[in-house]
Design a protein around this motif. Sequence first.
Motif, PDB file in Angstrom:
ATOM      1  N   LEU A  26       0.690  -1.130   0.163  1.00 35.55           N
ATOM      2  CA  LEU A  26      -0.112   0.036  -0.110  1.00 35.55           C
ATOM      3  C   LEU A  26       0.946   1.172  -0.068  1.00 35.55           C
ATOM      4  O   LEU A  26       0.378   2.082  -0.600  1.00 35.55           O
ATOM      5  CB  LEU A  26      -1.100   0.145   1.318  1.00 35.55           C
ATOM      6  CG  LEU A  26      -2.185  -0.894   1.069  1.00 35.55           C
ATOM      7  CD1 LEU A  26      -2.890  -0.795   2.268  1.00 35.55           C
ATOM      8  CD2 LEU A  26      -3.033  -0.496  -0.250  1.00 35.55           C
ATOM      9  N   LEU A  27       1.996   1.255   0.673  1.00 29.66           N
ATOM     10  CA  LEU A  27       2.894   2.583   0.774  1.00 29.66           C
ATOM     11  C   LEU A  27       3.422   2.414  -0.481  1.00 29.66           C
ATOM     12  O   LEU A  27       3.380   3.846  -1.099  1.00 29.66           O
ATOM     13  CB  LEU A  27       3.766   2.163   1.879  1.00 29.66           C
ATOM     14  CG  LEU A  27       4.727   3.188   2.101  1.00 29.66           C
ATOM     15  CD1 LEU A  27       4.107   4.342   2.912  1.00 29.66           C
ATOM     16  CD2 LEU A  27       5.881   2.536   3.209  1.00 29.66           C
ATOM     17  N   ALA A  28       3.993   1.553  -1.230  1.00 29.96           N
ATOM     18  CA  ALA A  28       4.684   1.566  -2.560  1.00 29.96           C
ATOM     19  C   ALA A  28       3.378   2.319  -3.477  1.00 29.96           C
ATOM     20  O   ALA A  28       3.760   2.964  -4.409  1.00 29.96           O
ATOM     21  CB  ALA A  28       5.070   0.290  -2.854  1.00 29.96           C
ATOM     22  N   ILE A  29       2.258   1.872  -3.331  1.00 30.74           N
ATOM     23  CA  ILE A  29       1.188   2.361  -4.488  1.00 30.74           C
ATOM     24  C   ILE A  29       0.986   3.924  -4.277  1.00 30.74           C
ATOM     25  O   ILE A  29       1.003   4.821  -4.972  1.00 30.74           O
ATOM     26  CB  ILE A  29      -0.269   1.501  -4.358  1.00 30.74           C
ATOM     27  CG1 ILE A  29       0.040   0.079  -4.869  1.00 30.74           C
ATOM     28  CG2 ILE A  29      -1.244   2.279  -4.841  1.00 30.74           C
ATOM     29  CD1 ILE A  29      -1.139  -0.937  -4.526  1.00 30.74           C
ATOM     30  N   LEU A  33       1.853   6.909  -6.820  1.00 30.22           N
ATOM     31  CA  LEU A  33       0.752   8.081  -7.370  1.00 30.22           C
ATOM     32  C   LEU A  33       1.121   9.308  -6.827  1.00 30.22           C
ATOM     33  O   LEU A  33       1.064  10.525  -7.658  1.00 30.22           O
ATOM     34  CB  LEU A  33      -0.508   7.844  -6.784  1.00 30.22           C
ATOM     35  CG  LEU A  33      -1.139   6.302  -7.087  1.00 30.22           C
ATOM     36  CD1 LEU A  33      -2.390   5.932  -6.263  1.00 30.22           C
ATOM     37  CD2 LEU A  33      -1.607   6.570  -8.519  1.00 30.22           C
ATOM     38  N   GLY A  34       2.077   9.556  -5.628  1.00 30.55           N
ATOM     39  CA  GLY A  34       2.275  10.941  -5.036  1.00 30.55           C
ATOM     40  C   GLY A  34       3.378  11.537  -5.664  1.00 30.55           C
ATOM     41  O   GLY A  34       3.554  12.710  -5.842  1.00 30.55           O
ATOM     42  N   LEU A  35       4.514  10.832  -5.895  1.00 28.77           N
ATOM     43  CA  LEU A  35       5.977  11.600  -6.324  1.00 28.77           C
ATOM     44  C   LEU A  35       5.868  12.217  -7.676  1.00 28.77           C
ATOM     45  O   LEU A  35       6.049  13.357  -7.688  1.00 28.77           O
ATOM     46  CB  LEU A  35       6.722  10.442  -6.628  1.00 28.77           C
ATOM     47  CG  LEU A  35       7.293   9.785  -5.057  1.00 28.77           C
ATOM     48  CD1 LEU A  35       8.454   8.735  -5.427  1.00 28.77           C
ATOM     49  CD2 LEU A  35       7.756  10.813  -4.165  1.00 28.77           C
ATOM     50  N   PRO A  36       5.128  11.679  -8.744  1.00 24.99           N
ATOM     51  CA  PRO A  36       5.042  12.499 -10.263  1.00 24.99           C
ATOM     52  C   PRO A  36       4.327  14.059  -9.913  1.00 24.99           C
ATOM     53  O   PRO A  36       4.490  14.811 -10.256  1.00 24.99           O
ATOM     54  CB  PRO A  36       4.076  11.713 -11.106  1.00 24.99           C
ATOM     55  CG  PRO A  36       4.119  10.464 -10.733  1.00 24.99           C
ATOM     56  CD  PRO A  36       4.415  10.404  -8.867  1.00 24.99           C
TER      57      PRO A  36
END
Length: 195
Positions: A26-29, A33-36
């Motif tokens: 979940l953290l990876a997902i 999504l947030g970094l871009p």
Amino acid sequence: MPSYSRQPYKNPRGFTLLELLIVASLLAIFLSLGLPAMDRLQVSLAIRSDASRLVSSLKTARSHAVLNRVDVTICPATHSENAENIEIAHASACGGDYKQGWLVFEDSDGDGDFTFGVDHALRREGALQSQVQIRNRDGEHSLTSGLSYRASGYVVPGKTFVVCAPGAIPRKSWLVVVSGVGRVRSAVEHQRCVV
């Protein structure tokens, strides 16, 4: 016979391997999504910051021209050295493009170029942030020409600067418009910044 008493069941402390794997996925997902979006935000803030610096320099130039009844020029600097006293450091002259920074000076000889010993430097802005560029109105070419305010506050010639960042995705650009009467305004526009 020894008697065995049953101990009450105690909940074990800690997490199971399955629970840890679920949280990690979940953290990876969420990060993917947030970094871009964070990168786009960072570029957007860099564009806005550099556009604000340009507007501030233009307003300073106009104000100084009108208050002191002198011609004031803003031009792209030849390199990005940031010197506190531009005249002592010989750090800049007009040339290049705005990516390397710009110079605001009293243009005593009226030639539109900074001449050491003749013209008086008012302000030196350092280089633009790494991804930001200042382009012409079409966003196709880097600007290399300066802008001169007359003692009346009028501009020769009026100009539109596009502060943008090249990239595959069109981003919001900032337009900095200097009218013929010398007024400066800025506006956000969706504009592609061509490499």
